[in-house]
Design a protein around this motif. Structure first.
Motif, PDB file in Angstrom:
ATOM      1  N   GLY A  55       0.870  -1.047   0.039  1.00 21.38           N
ATOM      2  CA  GLY A  55       0.125   0.115   0.073  1.00 21.38           C
ATOM      3  C   GLY A  55       0.842   1.114  -0.146  1.00 21.38           C
ATOM      4  O   GLY A  55       2.135   1.355  -0.038  1.00 21.38           O
ATOM      5  N   PRO A  56       0.046   2.573   0.048  1.00 26.99           N
ATOM      6  CA  PRO A  56       0.949   3.799   0.003  1.00 26.99           C
ATOM      7  C   PRO A  56       1.511   3.895   1.394  1.00 26.99           C
ATOM      8  O   PRO A  56       1.664   3.327   2.257  1.00 26.99           O
ATOM      9  CB  PRO A  56      -0.312   4.738   0.068  1.00 26.99           C
ATOM     10  N   PRO A 239     -10.165  -5.787 -13.586  1.00 31.51           N
ATOM     11  CA  PRO A 239     -10.346  -4.453 -12.801  1.00 31.51           C
ATOM     12  C   PRO A 239      -9.936  -3.219 -13.128  1.00 31.51           C
ATOM     13  O   PRO A 239      -9.061  -3.096 -14.083  1.00 31.51           O
ATOM     14  CB  PRO A 239      -9.502  -4.723 -11.370  1.00 31.51           C
ATOM     15  N   PHE A 240     -10.600  -2.098 -12.916  1.00 31.53           N
ATOM     16  CA  PHE A 240     -10.566  -0.796 -13.455  1.00 31.53           C
ATOM     17  C   PHE A 240     -10.651   0.294 -12.487  1.00 31.53           C
ATOM     18  O   PHE A 240     -11.298  -0.120 -11.211  1.00 31.53           O
ATOM     19  CB  PHE A 240     -11.092  -0.377 -14.638  1.00 31.53           C
ATOM     20  N   TYR A 241      -9.734   1.466 -12.616  1.00 31.04           N
ATOM     21  CA  TYR A 241      -9.896   2.597 -11.433  1.00 31.04           C
ATOM     22  C   TYR A 241     -11.474   3.123 -11.593  1.00 31.04           C
ATOM     23  O   TYR A 241     -12.057   3.566 -12.531  1.00 31.04           O
ATOM     24  CB  TYR A 241      -9.024   3.564 -11.652  1.00 31.04           C
ATOM     25  N   GLY A 242     -11.858   3.367 -10.060  1.00 33.63           N
ATOM     26  CA  GLY A 242     -12.879   4.102  -9.994  1.00 33.63           C
ATOM     27  C   GLY A 242     -14.073   3.812 -10.833  1.00 33.63           C
ATOM     28  O   GLY A 242     -14.342   2.709 -10.721  1.00 33.63           O
ATOM     29  N   ALA A 243     -15.067   4.482 -11.091  1.00 36.11           N
ATOM     30  CA  ALA A 243     -16.394   4.033 -11.477  1.00 36.11           C
ATOM     31  C   ALA A 243     -16.537   3.970 -12.875  1.00 36.11           C
ATOM     32  O   ALA A 243     -17.291   2.940 -13.595  1.00 36.11           O
ATOM     33  CB  ALA A 243     -17.403   5.216 -11.038  1.00 36.11           C
ATOM     34  N   THR A 244     -15.492   4.695 -13.817  1.00 32.83           N
ATOM     35  CA  THR A 244     -15.564   4.587 -15.359  1.00 32.83           C
ATOM     36  C   THR A 244     -14.242   4.312 -15.873  1.00 32.83           C
ATOM     37  O   THR A 244     -14.142   4.414 -16.863  1.00 32.83           O
ATOM     38  CB  THR A 244     -16.033   5.800 -15.784  1.00 32.83           C
ATOM     39  N   GLY A 245     -13.121   4.103 -14.994  1.00 27.46           N
ATOM     40  CA  GLY A 245     -11.823   3.916 -15.438  1.00 27.46           C
ATOM     41  C   GLY A 245     -10.817   5.251 -15.835  1.00 27.46           C
ATOM     42  O   GLY A 245     -11.699   6.256 -15.517  1.00 27.46           O
ATOM     43  N   ILE A 246      -9.801   5.119 -16.440  1.00 26.85           N
ATOM     44  CA  ILE A 246      -8.969   6.171 -16.548  1.00 26.85           C
ATOM     45  C   ILE A 246      -8.459   6.150 -17.787  1.00 26.85           C
ATOM     46  O   ILE A 246      -8.358   5.334 -18.456  1.00 26.85           O
ATOM     47  CB  ILE A 246      -7.838   6.259 -15.590  1.00 26.85           C
ATOM     48  N   HIS A 302      -6.284   0.426  -9.735  1.00 22.64           N
ATOM     49  CA  HIS A 302      -7.789  -0.096  -9.090  1.00 22.64           C
ATOM     50  C   HIS A 302      -7.221  -0.531  -7.643  1.00 22.64           C
ATOM     51  O   HIS A 302      -8.070  -0.414  -6.663  1.00 22.64           O
ATOM     52  CB  HIS A 302      -8.076  -1.364  -9.865  1.00 22.64           C
ATOM     53  N   TYR A 303      -6.197  -1.166  -7.610  1.00 20.00           N
ATOM     54  CA  TYR A 303      -5.377  -1.677  -6.177  1.00 20.00           C
ATOM     55  C   TYR A 303      -4.513  -0.561  -5.561  1.00 20.00           C
ATOM     56  O   TYR A 303      -4.398  -0.780  -4.231  1.00 20.00           O
ATOM     57  CB  TYR A 303      -4.800  -3.083  -6.553  1.00 20.00           C
ATOM     58  N   ASN A 304      -4.382   0.761  -6.102  1.00 22.21           N
ATOM     59  CA  ASN A 304      -3.574   1.492  -5.458  1.00 22.21           C
ATOM     60  C   ASN A 304      -4.202   2.976  -5.685  1.00 22.21           C
ATOM     61  O   ASN A 304      -3.586   3.841  -6.244  1.00 22.21           O
ATOM     62  CB  ASN A 304      -2.150   1.509  -6.101  1.00 22.21           C
ATOM     63  N   PRO A 305      -5.466   3.284  -5.279  1.00 20.49           N
ATOM     64  CA  PRO A 305      -6.257   4.429  -5.820  1.00 20.49           C
ATOM     65  C   PRO A 305      -5.520   5.621  -5.082  1.00 20.49           C
ATOM     66  O   PRO A 305      -5.756   6.835  -5.615  1.00 20.49           O
ATOM     67  CB  PRO A 305      -7.724   4.306  -5.259  1.00 20.49           C
ATOM     68  N   ASP A 306      -4.753   5.473  -3.950  1.00 25.12           N
ATOM     69  CA  ASP A 306      -4.191   6.615  -3.194  1.00 25.12           C
ATOM     70  C   ASP A 306      -3.197   6.975  -3.807  1.00 25.12           C
ATOM     71  O   ASP A 306      -2.513   8.190  -3.661  1.00 25.12           O
ATOM     72  CB  ASP A 306      -3.966   5.909  -1.800  1.00 25.12           C
TER      73      ASP A 306
END
Length: 441
Positions: A55-56, A239-246, A302-306
């Motif tokens: 993690g961060p 898996p993808f980041y957030g609600a709609t991806g980047i 997705h696993y490291n949003p921070d």
């Protein structure tokens, strides 16, 4: 019985004195080491991101950095921040393969035209394109060359899996994943796809790096703002980041932090470094990804949003933001800052409004030395855009020229340069930037 008591007493006294002797020696040794370090002038600098392998980093442990540490390349031997009179160069990276050389040069021209500072270009290109880049960039006016430095790099991938990386999505597309491992002397940069055009000074995007908190190491715009028309939440098989991806076509990268961070993942229970993560991730998901390295970045964050800063879509405006009506609130309010002509729309008639903007920058041979940019660039562009109002993107054509018009007005108003800049030199640079367009066409 008395003999046992005497023996116990002697042992106790011996133990006490032995302990006292040991700790006194240890204390004196520690003092001598501290003194030696002080005499030698040693400074112990903690890494920018620290923390466990998962993690961060610990956000409370790191001291708040100065503003320039957040996003300026650290020059070798530089122990003090740059002065206001000598602004640091913005680092801009791009990858060009196949027939993308002209497209890349058009992107660079748009950056040079609107930039008031110095640019440091990192161009990754196939070997057969290097001569063309050198000849064209070498033909720029001297005043422009003085504030635009470039380095050409061959296409290269770390490890022995080069063939597999090259065939991922498009040739050379995954090169951006290896920038932290190749540009080891660069702290931070802006990465852009070759099919983008700057409509606002690139320094404004570069300045967003100063908004990174203690854990963030990259910045991107969301793939969509409207989930009903978004791709990732409807079709992705990973898996993808957030609600709609980047979307990774425009990306801020703190390379120092990327190199030192550990990334959580679904491959192992411990965090992995960037170079340890890429190939295992590709091997696991290569049958499930559609957009190549962009999908891998979505999985990573997705696993490291921070670790991610999300900036507005006005900095990465694509046809998807207008073909179903305006789906980018920041562009609707402030205008388009960067135009991204993905899916080849700069080169076909599917989105004529996008092509009109690209052609206006590319076909800048209409400029003459010292020409009025409003008359030579903006007026013809607006006339061309009026012919595209039969399309959804064309109906919102005012968003495509809003920030461009504002910045061209600033050129005409002869805004004074920053403190420490020579006015004559700065004016000459602007004039040569406009004359550059004729030489590059």
């Amino acid at each position: 019985m008395r003999r046992y008591i005497r023996a116990l007493f002697l042992c106790t006294v011996f133990a006490v004195f032995s302990g006292w002797y040991f700790y006194s020696k240890l204390f004196n040794t520690d003092l001598s080491v501290r003194q030696h370090d002080a005499d030698a002038g040693r400074v112990h600098i903690s890494s920018r991101i620290q923390g466990p392998r998962m993690g961060p980093a610990d956000k409370t442990a790191a001291e708040k950095p100065h503003w320039y540490h957040r996003y300026i390349m650290r020059q070798h031997g530089a122990d003090s921040p740059p002065s206001r009179a000598e602004a640091p160069s913005m680092h801009l990276a791009v990858v060009a393969c196949g027939d993308r050389m002209e497209e890349t040069l058009t992107m660079v021209k748009s950056a040079v035209l609107l930039s008031s500072g110095s640019l440091r270009l990192h161009i990754f290109a196939e070997e057969q394109l290097h001569v063309g880049f050198r000849d064209t960039l070498g033909s720029w006016p001297a005043a422009v060359r003085s504030r635009v430095r470039y380095t050409l790099y061959p296409i290269s991938f770390a490890g022995d899996q080069e063939a597999e990386w090259k065939k991922l999505f498009k040739p050379c597309a995954s090169q951006r994943l290896f920038l932290p491992l190749i540009l080891t002397d660069v702290d931070s940069l802006v990465y852009v796809d070759s099919d983008i055009v700057f409509l606002r000074p690139p320094e404004r995007l570069w300045a967003l790096l100063s908004r990174f908190n203690a854990s963030q190491l990259a910045g991107v715009a969301p793939e969509h703002e409207e989930p009903r028309v978004a791709w990732y939440n409807r079709f992705a098989r990973h898996p993808f980041y957030g609600a709609t991806g980047i979307n990774s076509g425009v990306m801020l990268m703190n390379l120092t932090r990327i190199r030192s961070a550990y990334f959580k993942n679904d491959l192992t229970s411990v965090g992995l470094r960037w170079e340890e993560l890429l190939m295992p991730l590709l091997q696991k998901y290569k049958l499930n990804i559609t957009w190549g390295d962009q999908d891998l970045l979505n999985i990573i964050f997705h696993y490291n949003p921070d670790y991610l800063l999300e900036f507005p879509c006005k900095w990465n405006y694509r046809p998807d933001h207008c073909i179903y009506g305006i789906n980018c609130a920041s562009a609707a309010q402030d205008g388009v800052h960067i135009l991204h002509g993905n899916r080849g729309v700069f080169h076909n008639l599917k989105q004529p409004a996008f092509k009109a903007v690209y052609d206006a920058i590319r076909q800048t041979n209409k400029y003459s030395f010292g020409a009025d940019p409003n008359a030579a660039l903006l007026a013809p562009l607006e006339a061309a855009l009026l012919k595209t109002t039969n399309t959804y993107c064309g109906k919102s054509h005012a968003l495509l020229t809003k920030t461009l018009a504002q910045n061209l007005d600033r050129v005409n108003e002869n805004i004074p340069p920053p403190a420490g800049h020579d006015m004559t030199t700065d004016a000459a640079s602007v004039a040569d930037a406009f004359s550059l367009v004729a030489e590059l066409s």
